[in-house]
Design a protein around this motif. Sequence first.
Motif, PDB file in Angstrom:
ATOM      1  N   GLU A 198       0.851  -1.082   0.064  1.00 56.00           N
ATOM      2  CA  GLU A 198      -0.234  -0.083  -0.204  1.00 56.00           C
ATOM      3  C   GLU A 198       0.875   1.201   0.082  1.00 56.00           C
ATOM      4  N   PHE A 199       0.432   2.229  -0.880  1.00 61.46           N
ATOM      5  CA  PHE A 199       1.159   3.498  -0.906  1.00 61.46           C
ATOM      6  C   PHE A 199       0.259   4.468   0.106  1.00 61.46           C
ATOM      7  N   VAL A 200       0.670   5.704   0.289  1.00 58.58           N
ATOM      8  CA  VAL A 200       0.141   6.683   1.234  1.00 58.58           C
ATOM      9  C   VAL A 200      -0.834   7.220   0.423  1.00 58.58           C
ATOM     10  N   TRP A 201      -1.960   7.718   1.285  1.00 59.32           N
ATOM     11  CA  TRP A 201      -3.047   8.792   0.678  1.00 59.32           C
ATOM     12  C   TRP A 201      -2.509   9.847   0.162  1.00 59.32           C
ATOM     13  N   HIS A 202      -2.618  10.566  -1.085  1.00 56.85           N
ATOM     14  CA  HIS A 202      -2.146  11.812  -1.270  1.00 56.85           C
ATOM     15  C   HIS A 202      -2.973  12.111  -2.401  1.00 56.85           C
ATOM     16  N   ASP A 203      -2.933  13.222  -3.069  1.00 59.09           N
ATOM     17  CA  ASP A 203      -3.438  14.005  -4.169  1.00 59.09           C
ATOM     18  C   ASP A 203      -2.497  14.679  -4.792  1.00 59.09           C
ATOM     19  N   ILE A 223      -4.682  -1.741  -7.678  1.00 61.20           N
ATOM     20  CA  ILE A 223      -6.261  -0.960  -7.119  1.00 61.20           C
ATOM     21  C   ILE A 223      -5.749   0.326  -6.636  1.00 61.20           C
ATOM     22  N   ILE A 224      -6.587   1.246  -7.299  1.00 60.81           N
ATOM     23  CA  ILE A 224      -6.435   2.779  -6.909  1.00 60.81           C
ATOM     24  C   ILE A 224      -7.522   3.121  -6.101  1.00 60.81           C
ATOM     25  N   GLN A 225      -7.325   3.161  -4.919  1.00 62.45           N
ATOM     26  CA  GLN A 225      -8.513   3.510  -3.963  1.00 62.45           C
ATOM     27  C   GLN A 225      -8.836   4.786  -3.813  1.00 62.45           C
ATOM     28  N   LEU A 226      -9.864   5.410  -3.910  1.00 64.80           N
ATOM     29  CA  LEU A 226     -10.430   6.797  -4.078  1.00 64.80           C
ATOM     30  C   LEU A 226     -11.324   6.875  -2.919  1.00 64.80           C
ATOM     31  N   ARG A 250      -4.983   6.504  -3.285  1.00 61.20           N
ATOM     32  CA  ARG A 250      -3.759   5.355  -2.649  1.00 61.20           C
ATOM     33  C   ARG A 250      -3.906   4.090  -3.367  1.00 61.20           C
ATOM     34  N   PRO A 251      -2.793   4.159  -4.272  1.00 61.81           N
ATOM     35  CA  PRO A 251      -2.447   2.826  -5.138  1.00 61.81           C
ATOM     36  C   PRO A 251      -2.084   1.777  -4.198  1.00 61.81           C
ATOM     37  N   LYS A 252      -2.579   0.348  -4.363  1.00 64.82           N
ATOM     38  CA  LYS A 252      -2.129  -0.558  -3.857  1.00 64.82           C
ATOM     39  C   LYS A 252      -1.916  -1.940  -4.446  1.00 64.82           C
ATOM     40  N   ALA A 253      -1.375  -2.827  -4.153  1.00 66.79           N
ATOM     41  CA  ALA A 253      -1.105  -4.156  -5.115  1.00 66.79           C
ATOM     42  C   ALA A 253      -0.714  -5.234  -4.028  1.00 66.79           C
ATOM     43  N   SER A 278       0.932  16.087  -2.342  1.00 64.38           N
ATOM     44  CA  SER A 278       0.999  16.976  -1.148  1.00 64.38           C
ATOM     45  C   SER A 278       1.032  16.118   0.073  1.00 64.38           C
ATOM     46  N   ALA A 279       1.191  14.832   0.335  1.00 65.39           N
ATOM     47  CA  ALA A 279       1.439  14.270   1.470  1.00 65.39           C
ATOM     48  C   ALA A 279       2.696  14.106   1.934  1.00 65.39           C
ATOM     49  N   GLY A 280       3.767  14.112   0.918  1.00 64.37           N
ATOM     50  CA  GLY A 280       5.108  13.995   1.732  1.00 64.37           C
ATOM     51  C   GLY A 280       5.272  12.893   2.484  1.00 64.37           C
ATOM     52  N   GLY A 281       6.304  12.710   3.175  1.00 66.99           N
ATOM     53  CA  GLY A 281       6.535  11.704   4.273  1.00 66.99           C
ATOM     54  C   GLY A 281       7.475  10.679   3.708  1.00 66.99           C
ATOM     55  N   GLU A 282       7.785   9.682   4.456  1.00 69.06           N
ATOM     56  CA  GLU A 282       8.777   8.685   4.162  1.00 69.06           C
ATOM     57  C   GLU A 282       8.997   7.861   3.001  1.00 69.06           C
TER      58      GLU A 282
END
Length: 121
Positions: free
Chosen positions: A40-45, A61-64, A86-89, A108-112
Amino acid sequence: MSDDVRNIDDALSRITAYWQPHRLTSINDYDVKVVKIHGEFVWHDHPDTDELFMVLNGELIIQLRDRDVVLGPNDVFVVPRGVEHRPKADEEVHALLFEPKGTVNTGSAGGEMTSPLRELP
């Protein structure tokens, strides 16, 4: 760079880490990126740009916030600018991304999980 032939399979074979896009080529003000995705990636835009995903293999899967978009091989989906996603696979996915030059993978989420755009080795 635009005069060189690029091979997607060769480019993907040189990528060793997930969620780290690599520039395959550029056209006008856009980068065409290859990426390996798993987990899973992070929620972002991306407030200023749309983002195009093209799945080469696997299931992405691209979660909206209001639904999930499921992409398989050769499927394309555009996340509109400003839409949180948030993309996930569950298993490894290979994909192409089309984004304006300078687009940050975490928006715009930034982070690790923020990764600078990398050139192919």
